[in-house]
Design an enzyme around this catalytic site. Structure first.
Site, PDB file in Angstrom:
ATOM      1  N   VAL A   8       0.921  -1.471   0.168  1.00 32.17           N
ATOM      2  CA  VAL A   8      -0.118  -0.349   0.297  1.00 32.17           C
ATOM      3  C   VAL A   8       0.749   1.910   0.146  1.00 32.17           C
ATOM      4  CG1 VAL A   8      -1.898  -1.078   1.343  1.00 32.17           C
ATOM      5  CG2 VAL A   8      -0.634  -0.090   2.495  1.00 32.17           C
TER       6      VAL A   8
ATOM      7  N   CYS B 271      -7.790  -2.289   5.296  1.00 31.93           N
ATOM      8  CA  CYS B 271      -7.052  -2.487   6.398  1.00 31.93           C
ATOM      9  C   CYS B 271      -6.078  -2.995   6.764  1.00 31.93           C
ATOM     10  CB  CYS B 271      -8.147  -3.841   6.518  1.00 31.93           C
ATOM     11  SG  CYS B 271      -9.749  -4.137   6.859  1.00 31.93           S
TER      12      CYS B 271
ATOM     13  N   TYR C  68       2.025   5.042  16.248  1.00 29.98           N
ATOM     14  CA  TYR C  68       0.278   4.281  15.759  1.00 29.98           C
ATOM     15  C   TYR C  68      -0.489   5.263  15.688  1.00 29.98           C
ATOM     16  CZ  TYR C  68      -2.962   0.860  15.271  1.00 29.98           C
ATOM     17  OH  TYR C  68      -4.090   0.445  15.123  1.00 29.98           O
TER      18      TYR C  68
ATOM     19  N   LYS D   9      -3.290   6.761  13.315  1.00 31.71           N
ATOM     20  CA  LYS D   9      -4.097   6.559  12.979  1.00 31.71           C
ATOM     21  C   LYS D   9      -5.502   7.782  12.754  1.00 31.71           C
ATOM     22  CE  LYS D   9      -3.895   1.851  12.425  1.00 31.71           C
ATOM     23  NZ  LYS D   9      -5.246   1.778  11.278  1.00 31.71           N
TER      24      LYS D   9
ATOM     25  N   PHE E  53      -8.956  -5.717  19.002  1.00 37.93           N
ATOM     26  CA  PHE E  53      -9.828  -7.164  18.411  1.00 37.93           C
ATOM     27  C   PHE E  53      -9.092  -8.725  18.640  1.00 37.93           C
ATOM     28  CE2 PHE E  53     -14.254  -6.002  16.648  1.00 37.93           C
ATOM     29  CZ  PHE E  53     -14.560  -4.837  16.842  1.00 37.93           C
TER      30      PHE E  53
HETATM   31  P1  NAP Z   1      -2.922  -8.142  10.720  1.00 34.95           P
HETATM   32  O1  NAP Z   1      -4.460  -9.374  11.416  1.00 34.95           O
HETATM   33  O2  NAP Z   1      -2.180  -7.957  10.713  1.00 34.95           O
HETATM   34  O3  NAP Z   1      -3.769  -7.451   9.598  1.00 34.95           O
HETATM   35  C1  NAP Z   1      -3.359  -6.907   8.381  1.00 34.95           C
HETATM   36  C2  NAP Z   1      -2.688  -7.137   6.953  1.00 34.95           C
HETATM   37  O4  NAP Z   1      -2.129  -5.875   7.067  1.00 34.95           O
HETATM   38  C3  NAP Z   1      -1.502  -8.496   7.027  1.00 34.95           C
HETATM   39  O5  NAP Z   1      -2.286  -8.927   6.782  1.00 34.95           O
HETATM   40  C4  NAP Z   1      -0.766  -7.284   6.550  1.00 34.95           C
HETATM   41  O6  NAP Z   1       0.471  -7.724   6.186  1.00 34.95           O
HETATM   42  C5  NAP Z   1      -1.046  -6.415   5.734  1.00 34.95           C
HETATM   43  N1  NAP Z   1      -0.227  -5.473   5.216  1.00 34.95           N
HETATM   44  C6  NAP Z   1       1.496  -4.650   6.548  1.00 34.95           C
HETATM   45  N2  NAP Z   1       1.426  -4.150   5.911  1.00 34.95           N
HETATM   46  C7  NAP Z   1       1.653  -4.022   4.465  1.00 34.95           C
HETATM   47  C8  NAP Z   1       2.232  -3.138   3.397  1.00 34.95           C
HETATM   48  N3  NAP Z   1       2.239  -2.456   3.294  1.00 34.95           N
HETATM   49  N4  NAP Z   1       0.992  -3.628   2.360  1.00 34.95           N
HETATM   50  C9  NAP Z   1      -0.226  -4.534   2.315  1.00 34.95           C
HETATM   51  N5  NAP Z   1      -0.530  -5.037   3.017  1.00 34.95           N
HETATM   52  C10 NAP Z   1       0.063  -5.096   4.070  1.00 34.95           C
HETATM   53  O7  NAP Z   1      -3.891  -6.904  11.426  1.00 34.95           O
HETATM   54  P2  NAP Z   1      -5.162  -6.761  12.006  1.00 34.95           P
HETATM   55  O8  NAP Z   1      -5.407  -6.730  13.120  1.00 34.95           O
HETATM   56  O9  NAP Z   1      -6.525  -7.089  11.280  1.00 34.95           O
HETATM   57  O10 NAP Z   1      -5.636  -4.896  11.592  1.00 34.95           O
HETATM   58  C11 NAP Z   1      -6.015  -4.630  11.058  1.00 34.95           C
HETATM   59  C12 NAP Z   1      -5.811  -3.260  10.534  1.00 34.95           C
HETATM   60  O11 NAP Z   1      -6.984  -2.871  11.567  1.00 34.95           O
HETATM   61  C13 NAP Z   1      -5.273  -2.501  10.758  1.00 34.95           C
HETATM   62  O12 NAP Z   1      -5.377  -1.157  10.372  1.00 34.95           O
HETATM   63  C14 NAP Z   1      -4.675  -2.068  12.655  1.00 34.95           C
HETATM   64  O13 NAP Z   1      -3.978  -1.206  12.793  1.00 34.95           O
HETATM   65  C15 NAP Z   1      -6.470  -1.689  13.332  1.00 34.95           C
HETATM   66  N6  NAP Z   1      -6.587  -2.075  14.075  1.00 34.95           N
HETATM   67  C16 NAP Z   1      -6.787  -2.869  14.451  1.00 34.95           C
HETATM   68  C17 NAP Z   1      -6.745  -3.430  16.097  1.00 34.95           C
HETATM   69  C18 NAP Z   1      -7.118  -4.962  16.584  1.00 34.95           C
HETATM   70  O14 NAP Z   1      -7.083  -4.349  17.656  1.00 34.95           O
HETATM   71  N7  NAP Z   1      -6.734  -6.042  15.670  1.00 34.95           N
HETATM   72  C19 NAP Z   1      -7.476  -2.078  16.679  1.00 34.95           C
HETATM   73  C20 NAP Z   1      -7.824  -0.765  15.843  1.00 34.95           C
HETATM   74  C21 NAP Z   1      -7.096  -1.006  14.323  1.00 34.95           C
HETATM   75  P3  NAP Z   1       1.857  -8.666   6.711  1.00 34.95           P
HETATM   76  O15 NAP Z   1       1.392  -9.414   7.860  1.00 34.95           O
HETATM   77  O16 NAP Z   1       2.454  -9.661   5.513  1.00 34.95           O
HETATM   78  O17 NAP Z   1       2.353  -8.143   7.048  1.00 34.95           O
END
Ligand code: NAP
Length: 261
Positions: free
Chosen positions: A59, A85, A167, A171, A200
């Site tokens: 991205v 995401c 972070y 955000k 989450f």
């Molecule tokens: P996740 O399971 O780590 O999923 C994030 C995905 O984004 C991973 O597959 C990652 O690939 C991919 N990614 C990272 N850098 C990238 C890049 N430069 N280009 C393309 N893809 C990329 O995390 P998640 O918990 O689902 O989080 C999804 C979103 O929600 C994020 O923006 C996170 O900040 C936000 N969020 C999550 C939570 C929570 O509690 N989980 C809370 C608030 C906000 P790799 O694994 O190969 O790096």
């Protein structure tokens, strides 16, 4: 917008966590889904399972996104839905001391820049290019709606904890983008929304010991647990289907308000 097999969607970070749950929910409604992610193995295996396509995409890289959008559009036609995401998380104080107090250090600027680059610039990179593509489509809703862009912010945008300067700034930027993007694209019938998740259970948390995961969940007023990907995805589906939602950031957090640490 009504979801059916005529609609195609792009989900960044779609190989894992909240993005994968969103890709599944869209596919369950017959939407053609393109998964944009760095992780080829996880991305292609989920795309195969959902009958969608996987596009290797960074991205933060303009050419990578131009190529991935072109490839997704060859497979599925122009997308009407983008869900951003992709994201990373890091933790470091603005400045600190070593345990023995002999060494004082400042936050590594390269780490700060990387988080802004992936979470904020990456979101705008894909969002602006997707919007330009959606503008070429005919409207499909009674109000002249062409498409929807949904970004993922975080409750850390407004309640950043110790160690979350980078972070939270990234955000907060995503949350601030929501209204001006929605205003920019309003004349084109494209809505822009952001979701601010609390805590989450995704692969981001899998690295933590179960006890710590349980403690994090125990701090959520109700329901007292970590959120699930399908609950995030369900909000995405509602935003897509409710044409009056535009230019706003929605919290989904079980009434959690983050403490300083
Ligand atoms: P996740 O399971 O780590 O999923 C994030 C995905 O984004 C991973 O597959 C990652 O690939 C991919 N990614 C990272 N850098 C990238 C890049 N430069 N280009 C393309 N893809 C990329 O995390 P998640 O918990 O689902 O989080 C999804 C979103 O929600 C994020 O923006 C996170 O900040 C936000 N969020 C999550 C939570 C929570 O509690 N989980 C809370 C608030 C906000 P790799 O694994 O190969 O790096």
């Amino acid at each position: 917008m009504i979801l059916d097999k005529t609609i195609s969607a792009v989900v960044t970070g779609g190989a894992s966590g909240l993005g994968a749950a969103t890709a599944r929910a869209l596919a369950q409604r017959d939407v053609k889904v393109a998964i944009f992610d760095l992780d080829r193995d996880r991305g292609s295996s989920l795309a195969d399972e959902l009958g969608g396509c996987y596009c290797e995409a960074d991205v933060t890289d303009e050419k990578s996104i131009i190529d991935a959008l072109a490839s997704a559009r060859r497979w599925h036609g122009q997308e009407r839905i983008l869900v951003n995401c992709a994201g990373i998380v890091t933790g470091s104080r603005t400045a600190g001391r070593s345990k023995d107090k002999s060494n004082i250090w400042a936050h590594d600027l390269a780490v700060f820049a990387k988080v802004i680059n992936v979470n904020l610039i990456g979101t705008f990179n894909v969002g602006s290019k997707s919007a330009a593509g959606i503008m070429g489509l005919d409207p499909i809703t009674p109000d002249g709606g062409r498409g929807v862009i949904i970004n993922t912010s975080s409750i850390a945008a407004v309640e950043g904890q110790v160690g979350q300067a980078a972070y939270s700034a990234s955000k907060g930027g995503v949350a601030s983008l929501t209204l001006p993007m929605a205003r920019d694209l309003s004349r084109e019938g494209i809505r822009v929304m952001s979701i601010m998740p609390g805590l989450f259970h995704t692969p981001m948390f899998d690295g933590l010991p179960e006890e710590i995961r349980d403690n994090l969940g125990a701090g959520v007023p109700f329901p007292t647990r970590l959120g699930r990907g399908d609950e995030y995805a369900s909000l995405v589906m509602h935003i897509i289907e409710n044409d009056m939602l535009n230019g706003e950031n929605i919290r989904i957090d079980g009434a959690l308000r983050l403490a300083p640490k």
